[in-house]
Design a protein around this motif. Structure first.
Motif, mmCIF file in Angstrom:
data_model
loop_
_atom_site.group_PDB
_atom_site.id
_atom_site.type_symbol
_atom_site.label_atom_id
_atom_site.label_comp_id
_atom_site.label_asym_id
_atom_site.label_seq_id
_atom_site.Cartn_x
_atom_site.Cartn_y
_atom_site.Cartn_z
ATOM 1 N N LYS A 80 0.698 -1.095 0.030
ATOM 2 C CA LYS A 80 -0.173 0.026 -0.057
ATOM 3 C C LYS A 80 0.676 1.204 -0.035
ATOM 4 C CE LYS A 80 -4.087 -2.029 2.128
ATOM 5 N NZ LYS A 80 -5.195 -1.735 3.349
ATOM 6 N N PHE A 81 0.304 2.275 -0.532
ATOM 7 C CA PHE A 81 0.938 3.818 -0.531
ATOM 8 C C PHE A 81 0.125 4.785 -0.355
ATOM 9 C CE2 PHE A 81 0.492 2.559 -4.886
ATOM 10 C CZ PHE A 81 0.036 3.702 -5.720
ATOM 11 N N ILE A 82 0.066 5.914 0.171
ATOM 12 C CA ILE A 82 -0.894 7.100 0.434
ATOM 13 C C ILE A 82 -0.330 8.121 -0.062
ATOM 14 C CG2 ILE A 82 -2.262 8.034 2.175
ATOM 15 C CD1 ILE A 82 -2.407 5.436 3.561
ATOM 16 N N TYR A 83 -1.100 8.948 -0.882
ATOM 17 C CA TYR A 83 -0.779 10.521 -1.242
ATOM 18 C C TYR A 83 -1.919 11.447 -0.702
ATOM 19 C CZ TYR A 83 3.361 8.442 -4.034
ATOM 20 O OH TYR A 83 4.409 7.984 -4.369
ATOM 21 N N GLN A 84 -1.581 12.594 -0.653
ATOM 22 C CA GLN A 84 -2.587 13.861 -0.610
ATOM 23 C C GLN A 84 -2.676 14.449 -1.803
ATOM 24 O OE1 GLN A 84 -3.190 11.763 2.597
ATOM 25 N NE2 GLN A 84 -4.327 13.689 2.570
#
Length: 583
Positions: A413-417
């Motif tokens: 998983k990866f998360i960006y705004q």
């Protein structure tokens, strides 16, 4: 007039005093001052300019502390724009100011007030009516000239007021006052309001400022002057113009609030038959939940800090927005604060009173207000379908070209705004692997309804003989030049080639079956060469690249010549492919 003003003020004070007889709302006195900006005809006809105002107000609120009545007394002064003397060949125009070059007005009004309260901030709306005592400037503008017949004077503009240059008028004021309570009894405030007089007379006397002037029909040539007479330049009949006082006033000040009310008589104390037992503060469990302010959704990944007493705790919220439960917290004062992506939540303060409830758990919510959307992505093996960990990903804002990178975690998983109303691309940037360039947009999304945007990013191994279709490569009809949106996709190919210096590829272009076969072959070759030239221009050696146009010779479905197919079926054949020749 003075008697009337005094009566108005006495009426206000009498009402305020009477209102104090019963327990009710606040009683307040304020001092104010600021600027006064003339508007409309008052600025044009009166030649009034920016001035100042000062004064005081008194308000008394009724029970409930929302509605009240008040009085306002203020002094308003506006100067006038003085006219310079004008000279011409045989005369001049000059203005004689016979008294103070100012409008001086005393305003006394009475009317309702409404108050809205939010913590230490108060907003007050007020609308009041009363009288204005006006002092007008007096002046005469005279045209003086001489010719063969002699010397002449003609008044081209002059004030037409009462001989005393004073007048009274009905007046009103309406506006908004914003207050901040620096203590329970003292507030600082800023205000803006509109002041206007009304009517043409007050009693039997005119109440407006009036001028009379000559109307110029032909300007005077300074080099020639006036040859024959005044009628060569001005109409024979003068006109009169009048104006009310109209101004916008803005300023600031301080007010003092008095909450003194008449206390009700205390009942005679008697011993209660049953002794009341007050709740005691005891140890309780503490559960903090963090939610997104705009959507109300539970928010994971927020670092929550709890400090107070002998307790210092930090934990990260789970998928339900819950921080780690604190068991057996002692009664005390605690500060609770969350933080995610550099943005802090609202600050929550717990006191001994929170520990006096009957519940064994103190359950509190705090809110995180980040205006951006959250992209939650997963990297997965494009052959096996299982998630891949430790893959470097890159997010690029297509407008600003700013990019940031992140490595997927153990679950892939990866998360960006993501900023609102923006377009982005996401790619895997990992040696020995490649991915498509995925397009993400927040345009058209409502942040109050949507928090998360999801993406599954397929990642494949590079191997000799492997091939894939480049998504989102588009060409204008009947053209082969590289469009800006296609350049974004090819930039990912450049990155793959640079990370893998031994990689050699064939870049091919394909068309659907519609149109002339030979023409399709030629157009596809031109498109393939245009793509290769783009890669070369961005630092990739031409020896590592082969451009190949196959036209309609490698269709991926049944849509050959003469077969009726849908637009979607034809679109599948219009593609750009990459084949690994050597790795």
């Amino acid at each position: 007039m003075k008697r009337f003003s005094l009566a108005l003020m006495l009426l206000g004070f009498t009402f305020l005093a009477a209102a104090q007889e019963k327990p009710s709302g606040d009683f307040q006195i304020g001092l104010q001052g600021g600027i006064s900006q003339p508007v409309d005809k008052y600025k044009k006809i009166g030649d009034a300019k920016l001035g100042f105002h000062s004064g005081l107000f008194i308000d008394k609120y009724f029970r409930g502390n929302k509605f009240g009545l008040g009085i306002d007394a203020r002094f308003i002064q506006n100067g006038i724009n003085t006219a310079d003397s004008v000279y011409f060949a045989n005369g001049n125009i000059g203005t004689d100011y016979k008294n103070s070059k100012k409008f001086k007005d005393y305003l006394f009004t009475f009317g309702p007030t409404y108050k809205f309260t939010k913590n230490n901030f108060h907003a007050e709306l007020y609308l009041r009516g009363g009288v204005m005592i006006q002092h007008f400037p007096e002046y005469t503008t005279t045209l003086t000239y001489r010719n063969a017949l002699g010397n002449f004077n003609h008044d081209t503009k002059f004030t037409v007021n009462d001989a005393s240059n004073k007048a009274n008028s009905w007046a009103g004021v309406g506006g908004l006052r914003l207050n901040y309570m620096i203590s329970p009894k003292i507030a600082l405030f800023a205000h803006i309001d509109y002041v206007q007089t009304f009517g043409t007379t007050f009693g039997s006397k005119p109440s407006r400022f009036t001028i009379e002037r000559s109307v110029e029909h032909t300007p005077i040539d300074p080099a020639v002057g006036i040859k024959n007479g005044i009628l060569d330049h001005y109409n024979e009949v003068n006109i009169q113009e009048s104006t009310l006082h109209k101004s916008i006033n803005a300023g600031a000040g301080i007010k003092f609030v008095f909450g003194k009310t008449k206390k009700a008589k205390e009942p005679v104390k008697t011993e209660p038959l049953v002794k009341t037992v007050k709740p005691q503060a005891i140890k309780k469990d503490l559960q903090i939940v963090v939610k997104d302010k705009q959507t109300g959704l539970a928010l994971s990944g927020v670092t929550v800090s709890v400090n107070g007493g002998n307790l210092t705790e930090k934990s990260i919220t789970d998928v339900n927005g819950q921080a780690q439960k604190i068991v057996g917290a002692s009664p005390s004062t605690y500060q609770v604060l969350g933080e995610k992506n550099g943005i802090k939540t609202t600050l929550l303060t717990l006191t001994d009173e929170d520990f006096k409830t009957s519940s064994s758990v103190i359950f509190k919510e705090i809110y995180h207000d980040d205006p951006r959307f959250t992209l939650v992505g997963e990297t997965f093996d494009c052959v096996k379908g299982s998630n891949l960990a430790s893959i470097n990903t890159v997010l690029t804002n297509t407008s600003t070209k700013n990019n940031i990178s992140q490595i997927s975690d153990a679950q892939g998983k990866f998360i960006y705004q993501l900023d609102a109303q923006s377009d982005f691309t996401v790619v895997a940037n990992h040696q020995g692997r490649y991915s498509q360039t995925e397009l993400i947009t927040t345009k058209g999304l409502d942040r109050s309804k949507t928090l998360y945007v999801t993406l599954k990013l397929g990642v494949c191994e590079l191997a000799t003989g492997s091939e894939w279709v480049l998504k989102n490569i588009l060409y204008d009809f009947d053209k082969s030049n590289i469009r800006p949106d296609a350049a974004v996709i090819l930039d990912n190919v450049v990155s793959i080639m640079k990370q893998n210096p031994s990689l050699k590829i064939e870049l091919s272009s394909h068309t659907d079956s519609r149109g002339n076969d030979a023409y399709n072959k030629k157009l596809s070759q031109q498109r393939a060469e245009a793509a290769v030239n783009y890669l070369v221009a961005n630092g990739i050696g031409r020896s590592r690249l082969i451009a190949k146009g196959y036209g309609e010779t490698k269709l991926v479905n049944r849509c050959s010549n003469g077969i009726i197919c849908s637009d979607e079926e034809h679109q599948a054949n219009r593609r750009t492919e990459i084949k690994v020749l050597n790795y």
